[in-house]
Design a protein around this motif. Structure first.
Motif, PDB file in Angstrom:
ATOM      1  N   VAL A  31       0.618  -1.128  -0.023  1.00  0.00           N
ATOM      2  CA  VAL A  31      -0.071  -0.041   0.005  1.00  0.00           C
ATOM      3  C   VAL A  31       0.798   1.206  -0.007  1.00  0.00           C
ATOM      4  CG1 VAL A  31      -1.643   1.180   1.280  1.00  0.00           C
ATOM      5  CG2 VAL A  31      -2.036  -1.216   1.031  1.00  0.00           C
ATOM      6  N   THR A  49      -0.711   5.936   4.170  1.00  0.00           N
ATOM      7  CA  THR A  49      -0.703   4.740   4.376  1.00  0.00           C
ATOM      8  C   THR A  49      -1.643   4.650   5.841  1.00  0.00           C
ATOM      9  OG1 THR A  49       1.160   4.285   3.454  1.00  0.00           O
ATOM     10  CG2 THR A  49       0.265   2.394   4.484  1.00  0.00           C
ATOM     11  N   VAL A  52      -5.178   5.103   5.109  1.00  0.00           N
ATOM     12  CA  VAL A  52      -5.910   3.814   4.330  1.00  0.00           C
ATOM     13  C   VAL A  52      -6.223   2.936   5.461  1.00  0.00           C
ATOM     14  CG1 VAL A  52      -5.404   2.037   2.922  1.00  0.00           C
ATOM     15  CG2 VAL A  52      -4.665   4.366   2.278  1.00  0.00           C
ATOM     16  N   THR A  75      -8.867   1.855  -1.494  1.00  0.00           N
ATOM     17  CA  THR A  75      -8.784   2.824  -0.611  1.00  0.00           C
ATOM     18  C   THR A  75      -7.763   3.801  -0.901  1.00  0.00           C
ATOM     19  OG1 THR A  75     -10.011   1.538   1.083  1.00  0.00           O
ATOM     20  CG2 THR A  75      -9.003   3.584   1.883  1.00  0.00           C
ATOM     21  N   ALA A  76      -6.766   3.150  -1.157  1.00  0.00           N
ATOM     22  CA  ALA A  76      -5.459   3.732  -1.360  1.00  0.00           C
ATOM     23  C   ALA A  76      -5.623   4.557  -2.628  1.00  0.00           C
ATOM     24  CB  ALA A  76      -4.255   2.873  -1.313  1.00  0.00           C
TER      25      ALA A  76
END
Lengths: 190, 322
Positions: A31, A49, A52, A75-76
């Motif tokens: 991520v 991060t 997220v 989401t990232a």
């Protein structure tokens, strides 16, 4: 019933903390890298991060067992988009922290001496020149090695579209990279 | 896909780029800091703990609070401006989203276009904050239940600042770090205290509690009709005006087209178009909406027929730091 089914059932019953911990453990690096590749500056990547992971931890109950990676990258993707939107308002450049030491570029013929950091600066430059829709697919599929189905889920597009975009993305990445290399050999950047 | 030519075919340079990208790793300890949040116990606590862990990761450069207190005599920030714009009341739907705030949930590092500070406040981050500090005591005013309000905090310092929400136990909870000139839109309550600290020195620059909002109006604002004709707008760029928190309103779409289908899109707070309604020729439709919500109308081919964005109305409370 296949062997995987009871495992999935067990995973879905795992305490939420363990699920979050497992996701952090398995996907944190990916991520973080994905956010970097999508334009989040180095200094902000850790915060992004965390953001997220916060979303993940809060929406844990809605994330199906086995779909953690897709959810995190999806989401990232949005966090990175918001970040870029915010940064563009401040006229910040996409790869400002790419690391290529403030305008110093490798001398002609010195490609072999590029250190990792400089290579990463090149990666950012090459990716930054790609259209967003191609960059997303390329980073997810070729750099983070998500499956085609996962990429399709993350981007909410059909698998066929993933394939066609990936084909174009690979071509564009290669073209941009070779152009960059040629510019090094000419002693200048494009 | 497996039949596609691989990216790295034939070029060592391209291969090395791909390999470098795959090998890049977060800074040492980043994952551990994220995992440290778990030790606070429970998934519910993870959000807060993760935010705190992130803060403490950067807190190595903090100055002891007692030392900061000595510098409290330089209480210049007390006179700092707090820009407040209050119109009506926040949407009821937003309240449920904001309840997650104690866990640091409603952190949105975005600028909904309409929600960014008005141009006169979007000053370049030139103000020096070296001499700015307020007396740094333990918070005595804690958060209490109140009324939801969106805030937007603008860092006008030349340095990074850290924003802290003062929670229900009067503890400072890290919320965000803002670069010079950066803005944070955040959902909060009018009874919640906030603190802004210099990131490098941890010096307290400003503290504030949201202003009391007037009672919401019970009657929706009636907006002028949006008339749809066959005229296609020449400029069809991505929406730049997003929906913003604002008072209740009603907006009537009057479709004067004689043929074809018109599709009404709501432009959400992330500036994404969301399909809302299909209008037949001659049909009208009234939306119970918000005063500062944005709308678009397209014809059956996707051509843009209307691009509506209300000006002015906005419930956001703007705060400039210092």
């Amino acid at each position: 019933m296949t062997l995987a089914s009871p495992l999935i059932a067990l995973r879905s019953l795992a305490p939420p903390v363990d699920r979050v911990r497992a996701a952090v453990d398995a996907h944190y690096d990916g991520v973080w890298r994905f956010l970097r590749r999508m334009g989040v500056a180095d200094r902000d990547a850790e915060d992004a991060t965390q953001q997220v992971l916060l979303v993940f931890s809060q929406r844990l109950s809605t994330v199906k067992a086995g779909a953690e990676r897709s959810f995190l990258f999806g989401t990232a993707l949005r966090v990175a988009a918001d970040y870029r939107k915010a940064r563009s308002r401040q006229r910040a450049v996409l790869v400002e922290d790419a690391g290529a030491s403030d305008g110093e570029h490798p001398a002609p013929g010195a490609l072999h001496a590029l250190v990792e950091r400089e290579l990463l600066a090149c990666v950012d430059q090459v990716l930054g020149a790609m259209p967003a829709e191609l960059r997303e697919v390329f980073v997810l599929a070729d750099l983070e090695e998500l499956t085609m189905a996962e990429v399709a889920r993350v981007l909410s597009i059909p698998p066929g579209t993933v394939a066609s975009r990936l084909r174009r993305a690979r071509a564009v990445f290669q073209e941009n990279a070779l152009a960059l290399r040629a510019s090094f050999e000419r002693g200048s950047l494009p | 896909v497996n039949d596609l030519p691989p990216t790295d075919a034939g070029s060592p340079f391209v291969r090395s780029l791909v390999q470098a990208a795959k090998n890049e790793a977060p800074p040492g300890g980043a994952k551990a800091r994220a995992l440290a949040g778990l030790s606070a116990g429970g998934a519910g606590a993870f959000a807060t703990a993760a935010a705190v862990a992130s803060t403490s990761a950067r807190g190595a450069r903090r100055v002891a609070p007692s030392l900061i207190a000595l510098g409290g005599a330089l209480a210049m920030a007390a006179a700092a401006a707090v820009f407040v714009t209050v119109r009506g009341h926040a949407p009821a739907g937003a309240l449920a989203m904001a309840t997650a705030e104690p866990a640091g949930a409603k952190l949105r590092m975005i600028y909904a276009a309409g929600g960014s500070p008005p141009p006169d406040r979007r000053a370049a981050p030139a103000a020096a904050c070296e001499g700015v500090s307020v007396e740094d005591r333990e918070p005595t005013v804690c958060s209490q239940p109140g009324r939801h309000e969106p805030i937007e905090v603008l860092n006008t310092c030349g340095e990074e600042i850290d924003l802290y929400w003062v929670d229900f136990q009067c503890r400072e909870t890290f919320t965000a770090r803002l670069a010079p000139g950066e803005t944070l839109r955040h959902s909060t309550f009018d009874t919640h205290p906030w603190r802004a600290r210099d990131h490098r020195t941890h010096r307290l620059l400003k503290e504030w509690v949201g202003p009391a909002l007037p009672e919401p109006s019970t009657e929706p604002v009636v907006l002028p009709d949006l008339v749809i004709t066959d005229r296609v707008l020449t400029a069809d760029v991505a929406p730049t005006a997003c929906s913003r928190p604002s008072s209740k309103a009603s907006l009537r779409f009057v479709n004067q087209r004689s043929r074809g289908v018109s599709v009404v899109f709501w432009v959400d707070d992330d500036c994404h178009e969301q399909v809302q309604k299909r209008l037949e020729p001659g049909e009208s439709w009234t939306s119970n909406t918000r005063e500062a919500h944005a709308w678009r109308v397209r014809d059956e081919s996707g051509a843009l027929l209307a691009d509506y964005a209300a000006e002015g109305a906005d419930d956001t409370v703007y705060v400039a730091v210092p």
